[in-house]
Scaffold this motif. Sequence first.
Motif, PDB file in Angstrom:
ATOM      1  N   ILE A   1       0.299  -1.437   0.237  1.00 43.00           N
ATOM      2  CA  ILE A   1       0.138  -0.464   0.273  1.00 43.00           C
ATOM      3  C   ILE A   1       1.107   0.817  -0.043  1.00 43.00           C
ATOM      4  N   PHE A   2       0.343   2.232  -1.420  1.00 41.75           N
ATOM      5  CA  PHE A   2       1.558   2.690  -0.871  1.00 41.75           C
ATOM      6  C   PHE A   2       1.096   4.047  -1.141  1.00 41.75           C
ATOM      7  N   LEU A   3       0.889   5.415   0.145  1.00 38.52           N
ATOM      8  CA  LEU A   3       0.199   6.330   0.722  1.00 38.52           C
ATOM      9  C   LEU A   3       0.449   7.751  -0.030  1.00 38.52           C
ATOM     10  N   LEU A   4      -0.782   8.421  -0.233  1.00 39.08           N
ATOM     11  CA  LEU A   4       0.410   9.854  -1.104  1.00 39.08           C
ATOM     12  C   LEU A   4      -0.772  10.706   0.322  1.00 39.08           C
TER      13      LEU A   4
ATOM     14  N   ASN B   1       9.169  11.725  -9.725  1.00 41.34           N
ATOM     15  CA  ASN B   1       9.934  10.877  -9.158  1.00 41.34           C
ATOM     16  C   ASN B   1       9.206  10.543  -7.520  1.00 41.34           C
ATOM     17  N   ARG B   2       8.073  10.196  -7.697  1.00 43.17           N
ATOM     18  CA  ARG B   2       6.879   9.378  -6.920  1.00 43.17           C
ATOM     19  C   ARG B   2       6.049   8.136  -7.929  1.00 43.17           C
ATOM     20  N   VAL B   3       6.733   8.290  -8.979  1.00 43.26           N
ATOM     21  CA  VAL B   3       6.498   7.109  -9.687  1.00 43.26           C
ATOM     22  C   VAL B   3       7.636   6.451  -9.592  1.00 43.26           C
ATOM     23  N   LYS B   4       9.513   7.510  -9.992  1.00 43.35           N
ATOM     24  CA  LYS B   4      10.232   5.974  -9.404  1.00 43.35           C
ATOM     25  C   LYS B   4      10.457   5.876  -8.144  1.00 43.35           C
ATOM     26  N   PHE B   5       9.856   6.067  -7.134  1.00 42.52           N
ATOM     27  CA  PHE B   5       9.706   5.506  -5.405  1.00 42.52           C
ATOM     28  C   PHE B   5       9.265   5.191  -5.342  1.00 42.52           C
ATOM     29  N   ILE B   6       7.292   4.606  -6.297  1.00 41.54           N
ATOM     30  CA  ILE B   6       7.030   3.196  -5.980  1.00 41.54           C
ATOM     31  C   ILE B   6       8.060   1.980  -6.555  1.00 41.54           C
TER      32      ILE B   6
ATOM     33  N   VAL C   1       4.249   8.078  -0.092  1.00 42.85           N
ATOM     34  CA  VAL C   1       5.133   8.695  -0.566  1.00 42.85           C
ATOM     35  C   VAL C   1       4.961   9.444  -0.630  1.00 42.85           C
ATOM     36  N   PRO C   2       6.945  10.472  -1.436  1.00 46.57           N
ATOM     37  CA  PRO C   2       6.862  11.699  -0.713  1.00 46.57           C
ATOM     38  C   PRO C   2       5.844  12.897  -1.878  1.00 46.57           C
ATOM     39  N   ARG C   3       5.833  13.953  -1.578  1.00 44.83           N
ATOM     40  CA  ARG C   3       5.313  15.078  -2.290  1.00 44.83           C
ATOM     41  C   ARG C   3       7.045  15.239  -2.783  1.00 44.83           C
ATOM     42  N   ASP C   4       6.141  15.103  -4.501  1.00 44.40           N
ATOM     43  CA  ASP C   4       7.686  15.465  -5.334  1.00 44.40           C
ATOM     44  C   ASP C   4       6.756  15.573  -7.191  1.00 44.40           C
TER      45      ASP C   4
END
Length: 177
Positions: A117-120, A168-173, A161-164
């Motif tokens: 689970i990725f949380l925004l 960069n958010r997709v890369k983080f995931i 997921v960091p605000r970005d």
Amino acid sequence: MNKKIILIIGGPGSGKTTLIDELTRQGYICYPEISREVTKQAQEKGITNLFLTEPLLFSQLLLEGRVKQHINAIKENTDIVFIDRGIPDVLAYMHYKGDSYPESFDLACKNHVYHQIFLLPPWETIYESDEQRYENFEEAQEIHKHLVETYRKYGYDLIEVPRDTVDNRVKFILERV
């Protein structure tokens, strides 16, 4: 094949759809948020806001749609499926409204498990209202709290997921899948 069904969750206007769209563009199998479709269908029948006028019916329709998405995701011929919101979201919104729901809602959460689970987090800079999103930013923040509580109740670890930027958010995931 070791399939992973991965959710992207967060309050209204936190960037979920944008990330799902980018993941789709990159070739991943992604399922969209279904509440907009349920809301739109109700509006076409003259019901301005089904969630406010008949929250249990709205929630039942969402629950059925999200269970169907989970079942379909399992059948996909791919290792990873991303889904915009999951079954526990339905309960989180019911908690937010202070409404009760049948035991079948709880059972659906227990019987359909997600792998990650990725949380925004709420992000006022990108928050926008539209015809299907009636909540203001303060309400979106409150919904976020209910999402965190509900998913944790079902034993999920949430990866914030960091605000970005979208990239960069997709890369983080993708680095954590």
